[in-house]
Design a protein around this motif. Structure first.
Motif, PDB file in Angstrom:
ATOM      1  N   VAL A   1      -7.197  -8.796  -1.914  1.00  0.00           N
ATOM      2  CA  VAL A   1      -6.474  -7.680  -2.535  1.00  0.00           C
ATOM      3  C   VAL A   1      -5.824  -8.136  -3.843  1.00  0.00           C
ATOM      4  N   GLU A   2      -5.185  -9.269  -3.819  1.00  0.00           N
ATOM      5  CA  GLU A   2      -4.486  -9.731  -5.022  1.00  0.00           C
ATOM      6  C   GLU A   2      -5.461 -10.092  -6.138  1.00  0.00           C
ATOM      7  N   GLN A   3      -6.608 -10.648  -5.794  1.00  0.00           N
ATOM      8  CA  GLN A   3      -7.620 -10.934  -6.813  1.00  0.00           C
ATOM      9  C   GLN A   3      -8.123  -9.656  -7.469  1.00  0.00           C
ATOM     10  N   ALA A   4      -8.351  -8.629  -6.647  1.00  0.00           N
ATOM     11  CA  ALA A   4      -8.845  -7.363  -7.186  1.00  0.00           C
ATOM     12  C   ALA A   4      -7.813  -6.717  -8.098  1.00  0.00           C
ATOM     13  N   LEU A   5      -6.556  -6.758  -7.716  1.00  0.00           N
ATOM     14  CA  LEU A   5      -5.498  -6.178  -8.543  1.00  0.00           C
ATOM     15  C   LEU A   5      -5.261  -7.011  -9.801  1.00  0.00           C
TER      16      LEU A   5
ATOM     17  N   ASP B   1      -9.832  10.777  -5.998  1.00  0.00           N
ATOM     18  CA  ASP B   1     -10.845  10.861  -4.950  1.00  0.00           C
ATOM     19  C   ASP B   1     -10.905   9.582  -4.119  1.00  0.00           C
ATOM     20  N   GLN B   2     -10.312   8.486  -4.639  1.00  0.00           N
ATOM     21  CA  GLN B   2     -10.412   7.196  -3.977  1.00  0.00           C
ATOM     22  C   GLN B   2      -9.072   6.641  -3.517  1.00  0.00           C
ATOM     23  N   LEU B   3      -7.975   7.314  -3.864  1.00  0.00           N
ATOM     24  CA  LEU B   3      -6.647   6.803  -3.540  1.00  0.00           C
ATOM     25  C   LEU B   3      -5.960   7.767  -2.582  1.00  0.00           C
ATOM     26  N   PHE B   4      -5.593   7.257  -1.411  1.00  0.00           N
ATOM     27  CA  PHE B   4      -5.023   8.166  -0.400  1.00  0.00           C
ATOM     28  C   PHE B   4      -3.972   7.496   0.479  1.00  0.00           C
ATOM     29  N   MET B   5      -3.680   6.218   0.225  1.00  0.00           N
ATOM     30  CA  MET B   5      -2.710   5.504   1.048  1.00  0.00           C
ATOM     31  C   MET B   5      -1.316   5.562   0.408  1.00  0.00           C
ATOM     32  N   ALA B   6      -0.317   5.041   1.136  1.00  0.00           N
ATOM     33  CA  ALA B   6       1.072   5.138   0.684  1.00  0.00           C
ATOM     34  C   ALA B   6       1.394   4.178  -0.446  1.00  0.00           C
ATOM     35  N   SER B   7       0.630   3.094  -0.556  1.00  0.00           N
ATOM     36  CA  SER B   7       0.886   2.125  -1.622  1.00  0.00           C
ATOM     37  C   SER B   7      -0.433   1.657  -2.224  1.00  0.00           C
ATOM     38  N   VAL B   8      -0.335   1.136  -3.425  1.00  0.00           N
ATOM     39  CA  VAL B   8      -1.505   0.572  -4.097  1.00  0.00           C
ATOM     40  C   VAL B   8      -2.118  -0.536  -3.250  1.00  0.00           C
ATOM     41  N   ARG B   9      -1.283  -1.414  -2.717  1.00  0.00           N
ATOM     42  CA  ARG B   9      -1.779  -2.524  -1.912  1.00  0.00           C
ATOM     43  C   ARG B   9      -2.587  -2.022  -0.711  1.00  0.00           C
ATOM     44  N   ASP B  10      -2.073  -0.989  -0.038  1.00  0.00           N
ATOM     45  CA  ASP B  10      -2.767  -0.451   1.133  1.00  0.00           C
ATOM     46  C   ASP B  10      -4.103   0.167   0.755  1.00  0.00           C
ATOM     47  N   ASP B  11      -4.135   0.857  -0.405  1.00  0.00           N
ATOM     48  CA  ASP B  11      -5.399   1.444  -0.853  1.00  0.00           C
ATOM     49  C   ASP B  11      -6.445   0.359  -1.100  1.00  0.00           C
ATOM     50  N   VAL B  12      -6.042  -0.699  -1.781  1.00  0.00           N
ATOM     51  CA  VAL B  12      -6.991  -1.762  -2.133  1.00  0.00           C
ATOM     52  C   VAL B  12      -7.416  -2.542  -0.894  1.00  0.00           C
TER      53      VAL B  12
END
Length: 250
Positions: free
Chosen positions: A126-130, A97-108
Motif C-alpha cells: 500500500v505504501e509503495q503504491a501511494l 468509480d474506484q474509491l468507496f472506503m472510509a480512508s485512502v489507505r483502506d481503498d488502496v
C-alpha cells in the motif's frame, strides 16, 4: 513500484479481436495490436469508435466473439480472469468509480487484501503504491475530502497496489488543471509500466506516448509514432480528431 522485468512481463497481444453486442451492433472488427514491455501507447479515436469496448476486453470484462487477448503470455479466458485482472489495471475516467472506503489507505489496501496479503507485506504494498503517486501523505484521509486530481492519483494507487504489468488509463487528463495534468503525466512516465492511454486529448497523447493508434469504426486505422500521426491533418480530419485551436508545431 518497479517496471516490467522478464521476457513477457508487460507484453500485450491482441489478435483478430471482434465483438458484437447482444443487440447485434458490431463494435470491433478484427483488431490486432502488439504492445511490448514498457511501451506507452495512446489509443485515439472519436466517440463511438469502439475504444471502451476494446479496453474492457483487456481485463476480461467483455469476452471476444472472435480473436484473442494475451497478457504476459496468458490468454484471457474464464479460468485465467483472476490473474489477468491483477495484471491489467484500469484507471477509469471518474475516480469515484474506484474509491468507496472510509480512508485512502483502506481503498488502496482493498485489492491486495483480497489477494491474501496481510501484515507487513500488505502495508508495504500500500505504501509503495501511494508513494508512487505522491499520495502517501493522504493515506489516512477520506477520499471524498480530496481534490479531483488527488482522487485520480489515489485511484491509480489502488491499481498499482495490485502490482500490474499493464496499466490502462481512461481519459487521464479530463477535469484536471494544467499543473495536475503535468504532475499526473510525470507519475505515469516514472512508473516504467506498459501503458495504454485512451484519450481525446491529442496533446496529452503527444506528451505521454511515443506511439499512437487510431481506432475508428471498430478497426485500427493508423499505428505509428505519435508526432507523425498528429502531423497528418488529413488523417485526423478523416477520423474526427483535431489538435487544439491555435496549436502550432515548434
Amino acid at each position: 513500484m518497479t517496471g516490467p522485468t522478464g521476457s513477457t512481463r508487460g507484453t500485450l497481444e491482441v489478435r483478430g479481436l471482434a465483438f458484437a453486442y447482444p443487440d447485434g451492433r458490431q463494435a470491433l472488427f478484427g483488431v490486432d495490436l502488439t504492445v511490448t514491455p514498457g511501451e506507452r501507447v495512446a489509443v485515439l479515436g472519436p466517440n463511438g469508435a469502439g475504444k471502451t469496448t476494446f479496453v474492457l476486453h483487456l481485463n476480461g470484462t467483455l469476452t471476444a466473439g472472435a480473436g484473442q487477448v494475451i497478457v504476459d503470455g496468458i490468454p484471457v479466458a474464464r479460468d485465467t480472469l483472476k490473474e489477468i485482472r491483477r495484471r491489467v489495471g484500469i484507471v477509469f475516467q471518474d475516480p469515484d468509480d474506484q474509491l468507496f472506503m472510509a480512508s485512502v489507505r483502506d481503498d488502496v489496501a482493498f485489492g491486495p487484501r483480497n489477494l491474501g496479503l496481510r501484515g507487513t507485506e500488505l502495508t508495504t504494498r500500500v505504501e509503495q503504491a501511494l508513494q508512487a503517486t505522491g499520495m502517501l501523505g493522504a493515506a489516512d484521509r477520506p477520499p471524498h475530502h480530496l481534490s479531483f486530481g488527488q482522487r485520480r492519483r489515489v485511484a491509480a494507487s489502488t491499481v498499482l497496489a495490485m502490482d500490474p504489468t499493464v496499466l490502462v488509463l481512461d481519459e487521464p487528463s479530463s477535469n484536471l488543471d494544467p499543473q495536475a495534468r503535468r504532475e499526473f503525466a510525470d507519475i505515469v512516465t516514472s512508473l516504467g509500466l506498459t501503458t495504454l492511454v485512451v484519450t481525446h486529448d491529442l496533446l496529452y497523447a503527444l506528451q505521454l506516448c511515443p506511439r499512437s493508434v487510431i481506432l475508428d469504426g471498430g478497426r485500427i486505422v493508423a499505428d505509428g509514432p505519435t508526432d507523425r500521426i498528429l502531423r497528418d491533418q488529413q488523417l485526423l480530419a478523416a477520423h474526427r480528431l483535431e489538435l487544439p485551436f491555435g496549436f502550432t508545431w515548434p
